[in-house]
Design a protein around this motif. Sequence first.
Motif, PDB file in Angstrom:
ATOM      1  N   SER A   1       2.469 -37.996  35.291  1.00  0.00           N
ATOM      2  CA  SER A   1       2.901 -37.125  36.329  1.00  0.00           C
ATOM      3  C   SER A   1       1.436 -36.526  36.705  1.00  0.00           C
ATOM      4  O   SER A   1       1.174 -36.692  38.180  1.00  0.00           O
ATOM      5  CB  SER A   1       3.888 -36.165  36.260  1.00  0.00           C
ATOM      6  OG  SER A   1       3.670 -35.299  35.085  1.00  0.00           O
ATOM      7  N   THR A   2       0.602 -36.214  35.932  1.00  0.00           N
ATOM      8  CA  THR A   2      -0.360 -35.656  36.270  1.00  0.00           C
ATOM      9  C   THR A   2      -1.511 -36.678  36.979  1.00  0.00           C
ATOM     10  O   THR A   2      -2.276 -36.694  37.905  1.00  0.00           O
ATOM     11  CB  THR A   2      -1.377 -35.011  35.116  1.00  0.00           C
ATOM     12  OG1 THR A   2      -0.319 -34.145  34.584  1.00  0.00           O
ATOM     13  CG2 THR A   2      -2.630 -34.415  35.451  1.00  0.00           C
ATOM     14  N   ALA A   3      -1.481 -37.930  36.347  1.00  0.00           N
ATOM     15  CA  ALA A   3      -2.086 -38.963  36.911  1.00  0.00           C
ATOM     16  C   ALA A   3      -1.716 -39.444  38.247  1.00  0.00           C
ATOM     17  O   ALA A   3      -2.507 -39.626  39.178  1.00  0.00           O
ATOM     18  CB  ALA A   3      -1.975 -40.180  35.966  1.00  0.00           C
ATOM     19  N   VAL A   4      -0.330 -39.247  38.607  1.00  0.00           N
ATOM     20  CA  VAL A   4       0.162 -39.791  39.690  1.00  0.00           C
ATOM     21  C   VAL A   4      -0.257 -38.693  40.845  1.00  0.00           C
ATOM     22  O   VAL A   4      -0.788 -38.803  41.928  1.00  0.00           O
ATOM     23  CB  VAL A   4       1.879 -39.714  39.702  1.00  0.00           C
ATOM     24  CG1 VAL A   4       2.487 -39.802  41.350  1.00  0.00           C
ATOM     25  CG2 VAL A   4       2.240 -40.874  38.866  1.00  0.00           C
ATOM     26  N   VAL A   5      -0.332 -37.242  40.487  1.00  0.00           N
ATOM     27  CA  VAL A   5      -0.708 -36.279  41.553  1.00  0.00           C
ATOM     28  C   VAL A   5      -2.192 -36.563  41.771  1.00  0.00           C
ATOM     29  O   VAL A   5      -2.660 -36.298  42.993  1.00  0.00           O
ATOM     30  CB  VAL A   5      -0.352 -34.975  40.825  1.00  0.00           C
ATOM     31  CG1 VAL A   5      -1.332 -33.766  41.798  1.00  0.00           C
ATOM     32  CG2 VAL A   5       1.104 -34.735  40.698  1.00  0.00           C
ATOM     33  N   SER A   6      -3.039 -36.841  40.777  1.00  0.00           N
ATOM     34  CA  SER A   6      -4.545 -36.920  41.079  1.00  0.00           C
ATOM     35  C   SER A   6      -4.768 -38.351  41.901  1.00  0.00           C
ATOM     36  O   SER A   6      -5.748 -38.308  42.213  1.00  0.00           O
ATOM     37  CB  SER A   6      -5.130 -37.213  39.622  1.00  0.00           C
ATOM     38  OG  SER A   6      -4.790 -35.757  38.669  1.00  0.00           O
ATOM     39  N   LEU A   7      -4.075 -39.287  41.763  1.00  0.00           N
ATOM     40  CA  LEU A   7      -4.280 -40.445  42.383  1.00  0.00           C
ATOM     41  C   LEU A   7      -3.566 -40.799  43.576  1.00  0.00           C
ATOM     42  O   LEU A   7      -3.925 -41.831  44.436  1.00  0.00           O
ATOM     43  CB  LEU A   7      -3.865 -41.778  41.366  1.00  0.00           C
ATOM     44  CG  LEU A   7      -4.827 -41.848  40.073  1.00  0.00           C
ATOM     45  CD1 LEU A   7      -4.213 -42.995  39.231  1.00  0.00           C
ATOM     46  CD2 LEU A   7      -6.276 -41.835  40.497  1.00  0.00           C
TER      47      LEU A   7
ATOM     48  N   THR B   1      -6.201 -40.893  46.736  1.00  0.00           N
ATOM     49  CA  THR B   1      -7.450 -41.663  46.485  1.00  0.00           C
ATOM     50  C   THR B   1      -6.976 -43.258  46.507  1.00  0.00           C
ATOM     51  O   THR B   1      -7.468 -44.283  47.129  1.00  0.00           O
ATOM     52  CB  THR B   1      -8.455 -41.323  45.525  1.00  0.00           C
ATOM     53  OG1 THR B   1      -7.731 -41.231  44.234  1.00  0.00           O
ATOM     54  CG2 THR B   1      -8.841 -39.807  45.801  1.00  0.00           C
ATOM     55  N   MET B   2      -5.968 -43.241  45.497  1.00  0.00           N
ATOM     56  CA  MET B   2      -5.577 -44.903  45.237  1.00  0.00           C
ATOM     57  C   MET B   2      -4.009 -44.761  45.174  1.00  0.00           C
ATOM     58  O   MET B   2      -3.225 -44.577  44.228  1.00  0.00           O
ATOM     59  CB  MET B   2      -6.004 -45.237  43.694  1.00  0.00           C
ATOM     60  CG  MET B   2      -7.735 -44.829  43.632  1.00  0.00           C
ATOM     61  SD  MET B   2      -8.172 -45.131  41.865  1.00  0.00           S
ATOM     62  CE  MET B   2      -7.852 -46.890  41.473  1.00  0.00           C
ATOM     63  N   THR B   3      -3.664 -45.072  46.396  1.00  0.00           N
ATOM     64  CA  THR B   3      -2.310 -44.937  46.756  1.00  0.00           C
ATOM     65  C   THR B   3      -1.312 -45.950  45.923  1.00  0.00           C
ATOM     66  O   THR B   3      -0.350 -45.663  45.279  1.00  0.00           O
ATOM     67  CB  THR B   3      -2.061 -45.015  48.284  1.00  0.00           C
ATOM     68  OG1 THR B   3      -2.565 -43.967  48.942  1.00  0.00           O
ATOM     69  CG2 THR B   3      -0.472 -45.061  48.536  1.00  0.00           C
TER      70      THR B   3
ATOM     71  N   THR C   1       2.062 -46.055  39.079  1.00  0.00           N
ATOM     72  CA  THR C   1       2.124 -45.092  38.026  1.00  0.00           C
ATOM     73  C   THR C   1       3.624 -44.291  38.232  1.00  0.00           C
ATOM     74  O   THR C   1       3.909 -44.088  37.080  1.00  0.00           O
ATOM     75  CB  THR C   1       0.747 -44.372  38.218  1.00  0.00           C
ATOM     76  OG1 THR C   1      -0.316 -44.856  37.973  1.00  0.00           O
ATOM     77  CG2 THR C   1       0.964 -43.223  36.743  1.00  0.00           C
ATOM     78  N   PHE C   2       3.690 -44.070  39.271  1.00  0.00           N
ATOM     79  CA  PHE C   2       5.174 -43.476  39.645  1.00  0.00           C
ATOM     80  C   PHE C   2       6.460 -44.250  39.420  1.00  0.00           C
ATOM     81  O   PHE C   2       7.285 -43.657  38.564  1.00  0.00           O
ATOM     82  CB  PHE C   2       5.238 -42.802  41.154  1.00  0.00           C
ATOM     83  CG  PHE C   2       6.549 -42.183  41.495  1.00  0.00           C
ATOM     84  CD1 PHE C   2       6.665 -40.865  40.973  1.00  0.00           C
ATOM     85  CD2 PHE C   2       7.486 -42.977  42.166  1.00  0.00           C
ATOM     86  CE1 PHE C   2       7.925 -40.319  41.541  1.00  0.00           C
ATOM     87  CE2 PHE C   2       8.717 -42.222  42.446  1.00  0.00           C
ATOM     88  CZ  PHE C   2       8.793 -41.005  42.099  1.00  0.00           C
TER      89      PHE C   2
END
Length: 226
Positions: free
Chosen positions: A175-181, A184-186, A192-193
């Motif tokens: 979930s942290t990766a989803v929020v960070s990307l 910038t990388m939809t 990832t979501f």
Amino acid sequence: MILSFFDQFNIPSLFNISLMIPAMMLPTMLWLTTGRLIKNRYSATQSSLMFAMTKQMMLPINTSGHKWTSTFMALLLLLILINTLGLLPYTFTPTTQLSMNMALALPAWLMTILAGLRNQPTATLGHLLPEGTPSPLIPMLILIETTSLFIRPIALGVRLTANLTAGHLLIQLTSTAVVSLINTMTLTATMTFIVLILLACLEMAVALIQAYVFVLLLTLYLQENT
């Protein structure tokens, strides 16, 4: 302030008072306030599932051990409710704490041992030495079997803690990766979501399976002592 990934496993507190007890009681209160006496398809399905699980776990045990059925099923229901409701946002899962799991595993394991020593002490102590063991190996085997016996409650608590902790950490990392990307990388964030949703489903299954395995192992320990 930067928070650690492991902060989610800290016991919440309010005015320096631990909220462990309310976190454990909330699932039970929700269960008791849903109209348990009303007969409908939902309650009928629950009753059928509980009856099937009870029959599956208690069938191999001798009749003398069936008196512990209500205890095991109450423990199973408590673990299922705590594990699954702990997956909701802004909630706390008490079973991610090793101390909590050991407080459940140690008395339950000790109960099976004491039941065996009371009902059939010879057979219970006989499990420490396999039949036909050569005389020179008797002290070593007794030591090994005794160590294995005392490791059982530790294995119960560590297994439940490790599985739930690993799943929670994996979900938080994803979930942290989803929020960070997301900005910038939809496309990558969307994929990832989707993985995050699958992980949440997997963690729900793990929460149910680990509760079942915890109680199933206790029934196997009881089976050896009845």
